[in-house]
Motif scaffolding. Structure first.
Motif, PDB file in Angstrom:
ATOM      1  N   ALA A  63      46.681 -24.142 -47.206  1.00  0.00           N
ATOM      2  CA  ALA A  63      46.772 -22.977 -48.102  1.00  0.00           C
ATOM      3  C   ALA A  63      45.389 -22.405 -48.402  1.00  0.00           C
ATOM      4  O   ALA A  63      45.206 -21.184 -48.426  1.00  0.00           O
ATOM      5  N   ARG A  64      44.402 -23.285 -48.609  1.00  0.00           N
ATOM      6  CA  ARG A  64      43.036 -22.809 -48.878  1.00  0.00           C
ATOM      7  C   ARG A  64      42.460 -22.080 -47.662  1.00  0.00           C
ATOM      8  O   ARG A  64      41.869 -21.008 -47.795  1.00  0.00           O
ATOM      9  N   ASN A  65      42.644 -22.670 -46.487  1.00  0.00           N
ATOM     10  CA  ASN A  65      42.102 -22.054 -45.273  1.00  0.00           C
ATOM     11  C   ASN A  65      42.792 -20.734 -44.955  1.00  0.00           C
ATOM     12  O   ASN A  65      42.148 -19.736 -44.617  1.00  0.00           O
ATOM     13  N   PHE A  66      44.119 -20.742 -45.061  1.00  0.00           N
ATOM     14  CA  PHE A  66      44.879 -19.550 -44.680  1.00  0.00           C
ATOM     15  C   PHE A  66      44.679 -18.404 -45.667  1.00  0.00           C
ATOM     16  O   PHE A  66      44.686 -17.233 -45.266  1.00  0.00           O
ATOM     17  N   LEU A  70      43.668 -14.846 -44.331  1.00  0.00           N
ATOM     18  CA  LEU A  70      44.547 -13.708 -44.599  1.00  0.00           C
ATOM     19  C   LEU A  70      43.836 -12.649 -45.446  1.00  0.00           C
ATOM     20  O   LEU A  70      44.063 -11.444 -45.257  1.00  0.00           O
ATOM     21  N   SER A  71      42.959 -13.092 -46.351  1.00  0.00           N
ATOM     22  CA  SER A  71      42.188 -12.135 -47.152  1.00  0.00           C
ATOM     23  C   SER A  71      41.302 -11.278 -46.257  1.00  0.00           C
ATOM     24  O   SER A  71      41.184 -10.066 -46.449  1.00  0.00           O
ATOM     25  N   GLY A  72      40.662 -11.911 -45.268  1.00  0.00           N
ATOM     26  CA  GLY A  72      39.837 -11.164 -44.329  1.00  0.00           C
ATOM     27  C   GLY A  72      40.663 -10.261 -43.435  1.00  0.00           C
ATOM     28  O   GLY A  72      40.260  -9.142 -43.115  1.00  0.00           O
ATOM     29  N   ASP A 155      52.765 -10.544 -36.957  1.00  0.00           N
ATOM     30  CA  ASP A 155      51.312 -10.738 -36.866  1.00  0.00           C
ATOM     31  C   ASP A 155      50.838 -11.761 -37.895  1.00  0.00           C
ATOM     32  O   ASP A 155      49.999 -12.621 -37.604  1.00  0.00           O
ATOM     33  N   ILE A 156      51.370 -11.661 -39.124  1.00  0.00           N
ATOM     34  CA  ILE A 156      50.974 -12.590 -40.177  1.00  0.00           C
ATOM     35  C   ILE A 156      51.542 -13.981 -39.908  1.00  0.00           C
ATOM     36  O   ILE A 156      50.871 -14.991 -40.123  1.00  0.00           O
ATOM     37  N   VAL A 157      52.788 -14.042 -39.425  1.00  0.00           N
ATOM     38  CA  VAL A 157      53.403 -15.346 -39.112  1.00  0.00           C
ATOM     39  C   VAL A 157      52.606 -16.049 -38.011  1.00  0.00           C
ATOM     40  O   VAL A 157      52.343 -17.253 -38.088  1.00  0.00           O
ATOM     41  N   ASN A 158      52.215 -15.306 -36.970  1.00  0.00           N
ATOM     42  CA  ASN A 158      51.416 -15.908 -35.883  1.00  0.00           C
ATOM     43  C   ASN A 158      50.054 -16.368 -36.380  1.00  0.00           C
ATOM     44  O   ASN A 158      49.528 -17.402 -35.941  1.00  0.00           O
ATOM     45  N   LEU A 159      49.467 -15.612 -37.307  1.00  0.00           N
ATOM     46  CA  LEU A 159      48.198 -16.021 -37.920  1.00  0.00           C
ATOM     47  C   LEU A 159      48.383 -17.333 -38.680  1.00  0.00           C
ATOM     48  O   LEU A 159      47.540 -18.235 -38.633  1.00  0.00           O
ATOM     49  N   MET A 160      49.509 -17.427 -39.370  1.00  0.00           N
ATOM     50  CA  MET A 160      49.844 -18.642 -40.131  1.00  0.00           C
ATOM     51  C   MET A 160      50.044 -19.837 -39.193  1.00  0.00           C
ATOM     52  O   MET A 160      49.574 -20.946 -39.463  1.00  0.00           O
ATOM     53  N   ASP A 163      46.754 -21.496 -37.991  1.00  0.00           N
ATOM     54  CA  ASP A 163      46.152 -22.426 -38.958  1.00  0.00           C
ATOM     55  C   ASP A 163      46.974 -23.700 -39.100  1.00  0.00           C
ATOM     56  O   ASP A 163      46.417 -24.788 -39.295  1.00  0.00           O
ATOM     57  N   LEU A 164      48.305 -23.586 -39.012  1.00  0.00           N
ATOM     58  CA  LEU A 164      49.153 -24.781 -39.084  1.00  0.00           C
ATOM     59  C   LEU A 164      48.876 -25.717 -37.909  1.00  0.00           C
ATOM     60  O   LEU A 164      48.857 -26.937 -38.068  1.00  0.00           O
ATOM     61  N   LYS A 165      48.654 -25.147 -36.737  1.00  0.00           N
ATOM     62  CA  LYS A 165      48.346 -25.967 -35.556  1.00  0.00           C
ATOM     63  C   LYS A 165      47.056 -26.760 -35.788  1.00  0.00           C
ATOM     64  O   LYS A 165      46.988 -27.958 -35.475  1.00  0.00           O
TER      65      LYS A 165
END
Length: 323
Positions: A63-66, A70-72, A155-160, A163-165
């Protein structure tokens, strides 16, 4: 001849017997209450409390990393927190979702089975508005997502998933990939309704709006790697990961270029003389050549040095580290 008791003695004996019966009846009830523990055979706990704690710690880090990434990506401040980590049946998870949710089915290769990322509409439309150039507002009347809006949220789900990987890599090399998108949770059934799943709930805040993104993982899919998920294992992995990261950072810094500047001295000049400066003019610095020169690293004073030259080139010799 037996002794005959008086009426007062008989009454005293009867009152004593009544008190003993009351205390003997109360004692077992107290003991039984302490030993009782509620267990629902329809919902057995397949994931231990230690593993639930480890999963929470793991996704707190995510959550901290994402939130930073996501903010950027959206060019605005996003806050993401883990609201809860629970185990429940898949049927209960589906019932907890709204009917207009963005329902993303993801593969968990090489694990057999699928997971779910469900973006609730209260935050989904805010993210879409921001991605399309708006300030990040939602609709008053929530409706199902269109196919175009689903593609935008992808796009947001793939970004998520990226980071999960990275977060799951110390446990297992899982390749997360979206394999289907739906707007209703009742259309897709990844496991039987009675199967137990782990549900990680993320609370996403952007400005005045906040909403939920759910991450659902069936326990039957996680069983091959479930033994690797534990507080002690995660701590040792975290220490090893930190050590590796330090080494990687130092290797990257070896090739970073920095700017070094040496301050030779100063002199004062009036405006008229400054405007009339021309090539070959000589001005004397208010500093002796024997005094140490200040050396700046990217604008920060870090060293003292002696002035000199090597063959035909000017040079400095570092004599002291500052700070």
């Amino acid at each position: 001849m037996a002794e005959i008791l008086s009426q007062e003695e008989i009454d005293a004996l009867l009152s004593t017997i009544g008190k003993e019966e009351e205390s003997s009846q109360e004692l077992p009830e107290t003991l039984i209450e302490e030993k009782i523990s509620i267990y629902d055979f329809k919902r057995p706990d397949k994931v231990s409390k230690e593993q639930i704690r480890a999963l929470r710690n793991l996704h707190d880090k995510f959550a901290r990393n994402f939130s930073s990434k996501l903010s950027g990506f959206l060019r605005t401040i996003i806050e993401i927190d883990v609201a809860s980590v629970d185990q429940m049946t898949y049927g209960e998870f589906v019932l907890s979702l709204s009917q207009s949710v963005s329902f993303n089915v993801i593969s968990l290769h090489p694990l057999e089975g699928s997971g779910i990322i469900a973006v609730e509409p209260d935050i989904g439309f805010v993210l879409i508005d921001r991605l399309l150039g708006g300030f990040g507002a939602t609709f008053q009347n929530i409706r199902p997502f269109t196919d175009i809006e689903q593609s935008i949220l992808l796009d947001i789900v793939n970004l998520m998933l990226g980071d999960l990987k990275n977060i799951w890599t110390p446990i297992a090399e899982i390749r997360f990939e979206v394999i289907a998108q739906e707007t209703s949770p009742n259309v897709v059934q990844i496991v039987a309704p009675s199967e137990v799943v782990v549900l990680i709930v993320f609370e996403v805040k952007m400005g005045d709006y906040k909403g939920i993104i759910n991450f659902c993982l069936p326990v039957i899919t996680l069983e091959p790697i479930l033994t690797k998920i534990g507080t002690h294992d995660m701590l040792s992995i975290s220490r090893k990961e930190h050590t590796n990261r330090v080494v990687d950072i130092l290797q990257i810094l070896d090739n970073v270029l920095i700017r070094l500047e040496t301050y030779l001295g100063e002199f004062k000049i009036d405006i008229e003389s400054f405007l009339n400066l021309k090539p070959n003019d000589i001005y004397i610095l208010q500093k002796s050549t024997n005094e140490p020169a200040e050396v700046y690293c990217n604008g920060v004073k870090k060293f003292e040095a002696k002035l000199g030259k090597i063959k035909t080139k000017k040079a400095i010799k570092i004599t002291k580290l500052i700070g």
